[in-house]
Write a protein that holds these residues in place. Structure first.
Motif, short mmCIF file in Angstrom:
data_model
loop_
_atom_site.label_atom_id
_atom_site.label_comp_id
_atom_site.label_asym_id
_atom_site.label_seq_id
_atom_site.Cartn_x
_atom_site.Cartn_y
_atom_site.Cartn_z
N UNK A 250 0.80 -1.22 0.04
CA UNK A 250 0.00 -0.14 0.01
C UNK A 250 0.89 1.21 0.18
N UNK A 251 0.33 2.50 -0.45
CA UNK A 251 1.08 3.65 -0.57
C UNK A 251 1.19 4.13 0.94
N UNK A 252 2.33 4.90 1.04
CA UNK A 252 2.75 5.56 2.37
C UNK A 252 1.91 6.79 2.49
N UNK A 253 1.67 7.11 3.54
CA UNK A 253 0.88 8.33 3.96
C UNK A 253 1.46 9.42 4.82
N UNK A 254 1.32 10.75 4.47
CA UNK A 254 1.89 11.64 5.19
C UNK A 254 0.79 12.48 5.97
N UNK B 114 -5.42 10.59 15.02
CA UNK B 114 -5.26 11.17 13.78
C UNK B 114 -6.33 10.68 12.64
N UNK B 115 -7.00 11.56 12.26
CA UNK B 115 -7.80 11.31 11.09
C UNK B 115 -7.46 11.50 9.75
N UNK B 116 -7.21 10.13 9.06
CA UNK B 116 -6.57 9.93 7.76
C UNK B 116 -7.48 9.83 6.78
N UNK B 117 -7.22 10.22 5.72
CA UNK B 117 -8.10 9.91 4.33
C UNK B 117 -6.79 9.72 3.20
N UNK B 118 -7.14 8.38 2.72
CA UNK B 118 -6.01 7.89 1.79
C UNK B 118 -6.69 7.02 0.81
N UNK B 119 -5.80 6.57 -0.25
CA UNK B 119 -6.30 5.66 -1.33
C UNK B 119 -6.85 4.34 -1.06
N UNK C 211 7.83 7.52 11.73
CA UNK C 211 7.59 6.47 10.90
C UNK C 211 6.66 5.54 11.64
N UNK C 212 5.31 5.20 11.33
CA UNK C 212 4.62 4.26 11.96
C UNK C 212 4.33 3.13 10.85
N UNK C 213 5.10 1.98 11.14
CA UNK C 213 4.81 0.84 10.16
C UNK C 213 3.45 0.36 10.03
N UNK C 214 2.98 0.04 8.84
CA UNK C 214 1.90 -0.38 8.43
C UNK C 214 0.65 0.18 9.05
N UNK C 215 0.85 1.57 8.95
CA UNK C 215 -0.36 2.36 9.17
C UNK C 215 -0.78 3.29 8.01
N UNK D 195 -2.54 -4.23 -1.95
CA UNK D 195 -3.37 -4.87 -2.86
C UNK D 195 -3.20 -6.40 -3.18
N UNK D 196 -4.12 -7.20 -3.15
CA UNK D 196 -4.03 -8.50 -3.70
C UNK D 196 -3.07 -9.29 -2.49
N UNK D 197 -3.38 -9.06 -1.10
CA UNK D 197 -2.42 -9.56 -0.22
C UNK D 197 -1.43 -8.75 0.12
N UNK D 198 -1.09 -7.70 -0.38
CA UNK D 198 0.27 -7.03 -0.18
C UNK D 198 0.18 -6.39 1.22
N UNK D 199 1.34 -5.91 1.90
CA UNK D 199 1.38 -5.29 3.14
C UNK D 199 0.60 -3.88 3.04
N UNK D 200 0.49 -3.26 3.97
CA UNK D 200 0.13 -1.91 4.00
C UNK D 200 1.12 -0.91 4.16
N UNK D 201 1.14 0.13 3.74
CA UNK D 201 2.15 0.81 3.50
C UNK D 201 2.56 1.69 4.89
N UNK D 202 3.46 2.58 4.95
CA UNK D 202 3.55 3.42 6.36
C UNK D 202 3.06 4.35 6.48
N UNK D 203 2.79 4.95 7.57
CA UNK D 203 2.42 6.40 7.86
C UNK D 203 3.70 7.25 8.61
N UNK D 204 3.97 8.37 7.78
CA UNK D 204 4.73 9.37 8.39
C UNK D 204 3.99 10.63 8.90
#
Length: 398
Positions: free
Chosen positions: A148-152, A170-175, A262-266, A271-280
């Motif tokens: 997944x994409x990283x989120x700032x 934190x209120x996050x809006x992401x793809x 950096x918060x890993x996996x947040x 997609x397709x079973x891939x891991x979540x991105x990170x939150x910075x």
């Protein structure tokens, strides 16, 4: 060439182990190591004008797509074990009439019939459906897992919370994957087929300026390897949607203003079973009315009287979140001297703490009562024969 169901008849006569240069009993790590070596040697970006290496790169990628996947490899090995490695799609028995198995119309086994759905009876139609992507109960090749994409994001916290650490919301809006099609990009209920543009690789090679080429995400399938004749009505085939969520984020003690956590996996889901991105999270720290900060040390300006510096004194100063401490100011201390109180600063990464740096500043009263004024005038008279600026002009050459 792939048909509408993704089947590639030429795969049946290819020895993918030979393409990768490994033995049939090679382990997964050995196969991956061989693939990476060959991919680096033959990558189009490194060999922009060598069409032979471009073709070789495609062969290596195709081979690894099968034998690099445990499920596909098992089915591929069973297929070759059952019918041998010398069959030829489109031909019957060999010239000598021996038992070399051909896959044709006359006397041999027809490949179309072999892979056609067996009406729920299992067999090769099911066994190779996953591998070659045929119709009926057979499935398409599995799209690659994507992180997944990283989120700032950013957060403003108080000076005290920065020192002590704090958990914030934190209120996050992401793809994220489209809820209607689960990220496939296709209309629910419709069947996918291998993308004809990239032939299921997920990328295309484009020339840049004639002498260079680069791989880009396939524009037809968006890198998902599969396409649908009818796109999802919600995301219009992009497979993407927007999601809003609230998470709890722990800001560690001792964080500095402007620091990026950096918060890993947040981050955004994969997609397709891939891991979540990170939150910075970029942390902004509000100022304090009394304390300041210099690296891991806290700073404090302490107002003192002239008499305290001249005669010496013991004065109490505050600490952040703790009990006051006493400073022993020697007689004759100059204005602006800094005293160090060890262990009363900000937390460090190793678990210890910085120091408190207390700087004494002479306070000059704006008004004096009669008694104080008389005392100051008496002091002036006592110091009249000892001018402070006596050496100033001589040292300046005047």
């Amino acid at each position: 060439m792939a048909d509408n169901d993704g089947f590639r008849a030429d795969w049946a006569q290819k020895d993918f182990y030979s393409v990768l240069g490994v033995k049939r009993d090679a382990g997964a790590d050995e196969i991956k190591k061989a693939y990476r070596k060959l991919a680096r040697e033959n990558h189009p970006d490194s060999n922009p004008d060598d069409t032979l290496k471009h073709d070789r790169f495609k062969e290596v990628a195709e081979a690894y797509d099968v034998v690099g996947d445990p499920d596909k490899r098992t089915k591929y090995d069973e297929f070759r074990s059952a019918y041998g490695s010398g069959f030829r799609p489109g031909f019957g028995h060999n010239a000598g009439g021996t038992s070399g198995y051909g896959f044709g119309q006359q006397g041999g086994i027809n490949l179309e019939d072999l892979l056609r759905d067996q009406g729920g009876s299992g067999g090769f139609g099911d066994m190779f459906g996953d591998l070659f992507g045929g119709g009926g109960r057979r499935q398409q090749r599995r799209p690659r897992a994507t992180k997944g994409a990283d989120v700032e994001s950013s957060a403003t916290i108080s000076f005290t919370d920065a020192i002590d650490g704090v958990t914030i919301s934190l209120r996050l809006t992401s793809e994220t994957a489209c809820e209607t099609c689960s990220g496939t990009g296709g209309k629910p209920g419709t069947k996918p087929h291998v993308c004809p543009e990239c032939e299921g690789t997920g990328f295309v090679t484009n020339s840049v300026g004639g002498a260079f080429s680069m791989n880009e995400t396939c524009p037809a399938c968006g890198g998902r390897q599969l396409t649908y004749d009818q796109p999802c009505p919600t995301c219009l085939g992009s497979g993407r949607g927007r999601s809003a969520r609230t998470i709890q984020a722990r800001i560690p003690a001792g964080v500095k203003d402007g620091q990026r956590i950096r918060l890993r996996g947040k981050g955004a889901p994969g997609e397709n079973g891939g891991p979540a991105g990170d939150l910075f999270v970029t942390v902004k720290v509000s100022g304090h009315r009394v304390f300041g900060r210099k690296e891991d040390n806290l700073t404090l300006d302490v107002p003192v009287g002239f008499d305290e510096l001249a005669l010496g004194a013991e004065i109490k100063v505050p600490t952040l979140g703790g009990a006051p401490v006493t400073l022993r100011v020697p007689a004759g201390t100059p204005d602006g001297r800094t005293f160090r109180v060890r262990g009363k600063g900000a937390p460090k990464a190793d678990g210890s703490r910085g120091d408190l740096l207390a700087t004494v500043k002479v306070h000059v009263p704006a008004q004096l009562d009669a008694e104080a004024r008389a005392a100051v005038e008496a002091y002036r008279a006592a110091m009249a024969d000892k001018p402070l600026r006596a050496n100033l002009f001589s040292q300046a050459g005047q």
